[in-house]
Design a protein around this motif. Structure first.
Motif, PDB file in Angstrom:
ATOM      1  N   LEU A 121       0.853  -1.190   0.000  1.00 43.04           N
ATOM      2  CA  LEU A 121       0.000   0.000   0.000  1.00 43.04           C
ATOM      3  C   LEU A 121       0.886   1.237   0.000  1.00 43.04           C
ATOM      4  O   LEU A 121       1.582   1.520   0.992  1.00 43.04           O
ATOM      5  CB  LEU A 121      -0.906  -0.004   1.241  1.00 43.04           C
ATOM      6  N   ASP A 122       0.887   1.971  -1.103  1.00 42.03           N
ATOM      7  CA  ASP A 122       1.768   3.135  -1.258  1.00 42.03           C
ATOM      8  C   ASP A 122       0.997   4.407  -0.886  1.00 42.03           C
ATOM      9  O   ASP A 122       0.458   5.101  -1.753  1.00 42.03           O
ATOM     10  CB  ASP A 122       2.276   3.202  -2.697  1.00 42.03           C
ATOM     11  N   LEU A 123       0.932   4.694   0.409  1.00 45.43           N
ATOM     12  CA  LEU A 123       0.170   5.855   0.879  1.00 45.43           C
ATOM     13  C   LEU A 123       0.828   7.170   0.469  1.00 45.43           C
ATOM     14  O   LEU A 123       0.138   8.183   0.309  1.00 45.43           O
ATOM     15  CB  LEU A 123       0.013   5.806   2.404  1.00 45.43           C
ATOM     16  N   LYS A 124       2.153   7.180   0.302  1.00 37.98           N
ATOM     17  CA  LYS A 124       2.832   8.413  -0.101  1.00 37.98           C
ATOM     18  C   LYS A 124       2.404   8.836  -1.510  1.00 37.98           C
ATOM     19  O   LYS A 124       2.182  10.016  -1.777  1.00 37.98           O
ATOM     20  CB  LYS A 124       4.348   8.230  -0.041  1.00 37.98           C
ATOM     21  N   THR A 125       2.290   7.871  -2.403  1.00 35.57           N
ATOM     22  CA  THR A 125       1.833   8.174  -3.761  1.00 35.57           C
ATOM     23  C   THR A 125       0.394   8.675  -3.752  1.00 35.57           C
ATOM     24  O   THR A 125       0.044   9.635  -4.451  1.00 35.57           O
ATOM     25  CB  THR A 125       1.944   6.920  -4.645  1.00 35.57           C
ATOM     26  N   ILE A 126      -0.445   8.025  -2.936  1.00 34.06           N
ATOM     27  CA  ILE A 126      -1.834   8.469  -2.813  1.00 34.06           C
ATOM     28  C   ILE A 126      -1.887   9.885  -2.260  1.00 34.06           C
ATOM     29  O   ILE A 126      -2.638  10.734  -2.752  1.00 34.06           O
ATOM     30  CB  ILE A 126      -2.623   7.492  -1.917  1.00 34.06           C
ATOM     31  N   ALA A 127      -1.079  10.163  -1.248  1.00 34.31           N
ATOM     32  CA  ALA A 127      -1.059  11.503  -0.644  1.00 34.31           C
ATOM     33  C   ALA A 127      -0.640  12.560  -1.654  1.00 34.31           C
ATOM     34  O   ALA A 127      -1.202  13.662  -1.692  1.00 34.31           O
ATOM     35  CB  ALA A 127      -0.137  11.520   0.571  1.00 34.31           C
ATOM     36  N   ARG A 128       0.356  12.229  -2.493  1.00 31.10           N
ATOM     37  CA  ARG A 128       0.787  13.184  -3.522  1.00 31.10           C
ATOM     38  C   ARG A 128      -0.337  13.446  -4.520  1.00 31.10           C
ATOM     39  O   ARG A 128      -0.565  14.585  -4.944  1.00 31.10           O
ATOM     40  CB  ARG A 128       2.032  12.657  -4.242  1.00 31.10           C
ATOM     41  N   GLY A 129      -1.025  12.382  -4.927  1.00 34.16           N
ATOM     42  CA  GLY A 129      -2.145  12.565  -5.857  1.00 34.16           C
ATOM     43  C   GLY A 129      -3.244  13.413  -5.254  1.00 34.16           C
ATOM     44  O   GLY A 129      -3.806  14.298  -5.917  1.00 34.16           O
ATOM     45  N   LEU A 130      -3.567  13.181  -3.966  1.00 37.92           N
ATOM     46  CA  LEU A 130      -4.599  13.969  -3.287  1.00 37.92           C
ATOM     47  C   LEU A 130      -4.184  15.436  -3.174  1.00 37.92           C
ATOM     48  O   LEU A 130      -5.015  16.339  -3.339  1.00 37.92           O
ATOM     49  CB  LEU A 130      -4.868  13.390  -1.894  1.00 37.92           C
ATOM     50  N   THR A 131      -2.906  15.669  -2.893  1.00 37.56           N
ATOM     51  CA  THR A 131      -2.418  17.049  -2.780  1.00 37.56           C
ATOM     52  C   THR A 131      -2.549  17.781  -4.107  1.00 37.56           C
ATOM     53  O   THR A 131      -2.965  18.948  -4.151  1.00 37.56           O
ATOM     54  CB  THR A 131      -0.953  17.057  -2.303  1.00 37.56           C
ATOM     55  N   ALA A 132      -2.207  17.099  -5.210  1.00 34.10           N
ATOM     56  CA  ALA A 132      -2.322  17.725  -6.531  1.00 34.10           C
ATOM     57  C   ALA A 132      -3.770  18.093  -6.834  1.00 34.10           C
ATOM     58  O   ALA A 132      -4.061  19.190  -7.339  1.00 34.10           O
ATOM     59  CB  ALA A 132      -1.778  16.780  -7.602  1.00 34.10           C
ATOM     60  N   ILE A 133      -4.681  17.188  -6.516  1.00 28.00           N
ATOM     61  CA  ILE A 133      -6.108  17.459  -6.765  1.00 28.00           C
ATOM     62  C   ILE A 133      -6.609  18.573  -5.862  1.00 28.00           C
ATOM     63  O   ILE A 133      -7.337  19.472  -6.301  1.00 28.00           O
ATOM     64  CB  ILE A 133      -6.935  16.174  -6.565  1.00 28.00           C
ATOM     65  N   SER A 134      -6.214  18.551  -4.579  1.00 25.40           N
ATOM     66  CA  SER A 134      -6.690  19.573  -3.642  1.00 25.40           C
ATOM     67  C   SER A 134      -6.195  20.957  -4.023  1.00 25.40           C
ATOM     68  O   SER A 134      -6.909  21.953  -3.864  1.00 25.40           O
ATOM     69  CB  SER A 134      -6.262  19.227  -2.207  1.00 25.40           C
ATOM     70  N   GLU A 135      -4.982  21.035  -4.571  1.00 25.74           N
ATOM     71  CA  GLU A 135      -4.463  22.326  -5.019  1.00 25.74           C
ATOM     72  C   GLU A 135      -5.202  22.809  -6.260  1.00 25.74           C
ATOM     73  O   GLU A 135      -5.490  23.994  -6.405  1.00 25.74           O
ATOM     74  CB  GLU A 135      -2.957  22.214  -5.295  1.00 25.74           C
ATOM     75  N   ARG A 136      -5.538  21.877  -7.160  1.00 29.08           N
ATOM     76  CA  ARG A 136      -6.248  22.268  -8.389  1.00 29.08           C
ATOM     77  C   ARG A 136      -7.630  22.821  -8.069  1.00 29.08           C
ATOM     78  O   ARG A 136      -8.065  23.806  -8.664  1.00 29.08           O
ATOM     79  CB  ARG A 136      -6.367  21.041  -9.315  1.00 29.08           C
TER      80      ARG A 136
END
Length: 515
Positions: A121-136
């Protein structure tokens, strides 16, 4: 399924069409040859009374139900949606009215739930994806925080983030503003407009007609399982939409003679009480309620309103302070003693604290009064004839739709259950009425009826505490408006001249004098 790790832009559904959709349940035709369509970049509102077919139609679109007849086409190609996982795979996401989040898990961990399993389970990758979406989309959520540390508005953003992380091109929002402050509603609408600018489509389900008129491009109205019509929002008005939903004209502004304030019915003096979590839910609340007056209590859910209602009804012990009803100290009295003293209570959770699903209509009507005349004879025997007769009077007087008084309560709609509880609580001619979320989940027609009954009680001289998260309801009925924040009353304002923006600032913790 490809998951976004850098680009937050969702894929695109140019068109989605549902044609001739039929869904039958035993004895009920829930969807009667329904048509619905939505286009890329559109916010399409779906309206209808309880039982009109909205939820059934959306559950079929999200794969929770299977249609008995009809077809669904995405981008012109017929498709079959067999499950929510199937819906997600085709770009359809849904944010439910009651959030589907695990409080002890982080935002990233909640997002990982239901994703394709791998060896790690790669939570760091998920967190990066969520951060990109939240910023957009300016969703502003820390992916590493546990859900229990987030506000209600932030939890809703997490639900939207989860759907966008799964590359949702069409998002179904079920009552998305029910627990938000006016400022949070404004923020949500800005987020939704940004999403539609990227081509995302949104189906917006709500009871709040002013929101529909302010955010949607088209509106589809359902009634009794059938589509009444689909119209451009520019051609819609609140009275028109309400009449389409109910089948008759609906009144939104009620004649309200000036309040004739009577005697002080209830005085709370520096009342504090614990919440279910063991922390202070009420913090030194001081409040007076007067006969012939409605005090509206506003606030975001979870700021002490439920605890206050339960304290007054005697269902929650207080830690400190006092309650005086008509000159009599009731601080230590039981709920039954307060009932006898003239306190009636319409609870927030009607199927938890207000009624028993398996009992009949008549049994629920006498739930709290079964030991009192005229429902008993010989001191201890239930008088079934009197019970049915009194209940039938209430059924007629309150326009409760039920086959008979022996019908199980679970067979009634939410609006009719609420009318039964209202009839029961008002049958005692109370001195004080606590009405907690009296129209939550109730359709336009039943809401109008309940509002009229509350105003009738005001005219009779009853003191009413109206607790509601619907600011339109607060403004329509209240003589004074009290606002709660983190267990405290931050201010009390007269109804005349107050604005939703002022109330919203107080709901966010700004003191009344600062507003």
């Amino acid at each position: 399924m490809a998951l976004p790790t850098s680009s937050p832009t969702p894929r695109r559904i140019e068109t989605l069409e549902m044609r001739g959709i039929v869904k039958r349940f035993p004895g009920v035709l829930a969807a009667d040859h329904l048509d619905f369509d939505i286009r890329a970049g559109e916010i399409h509102a779906l309206l209808g009374e309880n039982g009109a077919g909205k939820s059934t139609l959306m559950k079929m679109l999200y794969g929770l139900y299977q249609p008995d007849e009809g077809s669904i086409a995405i981008n012109g190609r017929a498709t079959r949606i067999r499950s929510p996982q199937d819906a997600i795979g085709q770009g359809i996401g849904m944010v439910h009215q009651h959030f589907m989040l695990v409080p002890s898990l982080t935002v990233a961990e909640n997002t990982a739930l239901g994703l394709p399993a791998g060896w790690r389970l790669d939570l760091k990758t998920i967190a990066r994806g969520l951060t990109a979406i939240s910023e957009r989309y300016n969703l502003k959520v820390n992916p590493n925080l546990p859900i229990w540390q987030l506000s209600v508005g932030e939890q809703q953003r997490v639900e939207i983030l989860r759907a966008l992380y799964r590359q949702a091109a069409l998002l179904i929002l079920d009552e998305p503003t029910a627990v938000l402050t006016p400022q949070e509603v404004d923020d949500l609408f800005r987020i939704l407009h940004t999403m539609t600018d990227d081509g995302c489509s949104i189906i917006f389900i709500t009871h709040k007609l002013h929101e529909v008129l302010s955010i949607s491009q088209r509106i589809t109205v359902l009634r009794q399982g059938r589509r009444v019509d689909t119209i451009a929002t520019t051609k819609a008005t609140k009275p028109l939409l309400a009449e389409m939903m109910v089948g008759r004209p609906v009144v939104f502004e009620y004649p309200r003679p000036a309040a004739r304030r009577g005697d002080e019915r209830l005085r709370l003096e520096k009342v504090s009480a614990l919440s279910d979590r063991g922390e202070l839910g009420l913090r030194e609340v001081t409040l007076s309620l007067y006969g012939g007056e409605i005090i509206g209590l506003a606030g975001v859910s979870g700021n002490g309103q439920s605890e206050l209602a339960q304290v007054i009804a005697g269902l929650r012990p207080i830690k400190s302070g006092s309650l005086v009803l008509g000159g009599q100290d009731i601080t230590r009295q039981s709920p039954a003693e307060r009932l006898t003293a003239g306190v009636s209570y319409i609870p927030e959770e009607r199927m938890v604290d207000g009624a028993i699903r398996e009992f009949t209509v008549a049994e629920n009507y006498i739930l709290q009064d079964h030991g009192r005349p005229p429902f008993i004879r010989a001191g201890f025997l239930l008088d079934q004839r009197a019970i049915r007769a009194e209940c039938q009077k209430a059924v007629v007087s309150y326009e409760i739709k039920t086959p008979n008084t022996d019908t199980p309560l679970k067979s009634l709609s939410g609006g009719n259950i609420q009318k039964l509880i209202l009839a029961r609580e008002l049958s005692r001619s109370p001195r004080l009425l606590i009405a907690a979320q009296p129209t939550r989940g109730v359709d336009v027609g039943a809401t109008e009826y309940i509002h009229r009954r509350l105003l009738d009680e005001r005219a009779k001289g009853t003191a009413i505490l109206l607790i509601s998260e619907d600011l339109d309801e607060i403004l329509a009925l209240s003589d004074q408006i009290a606002v709660m924040y983190e267990g405290r009353i931050v201010g009390i304002l007269p109804r005349e001249g107050v604005s939703i923006r002022q109330i919203g600032q107080m709901m966010a913790g700004v003191a009344a004098d600062a507003v």
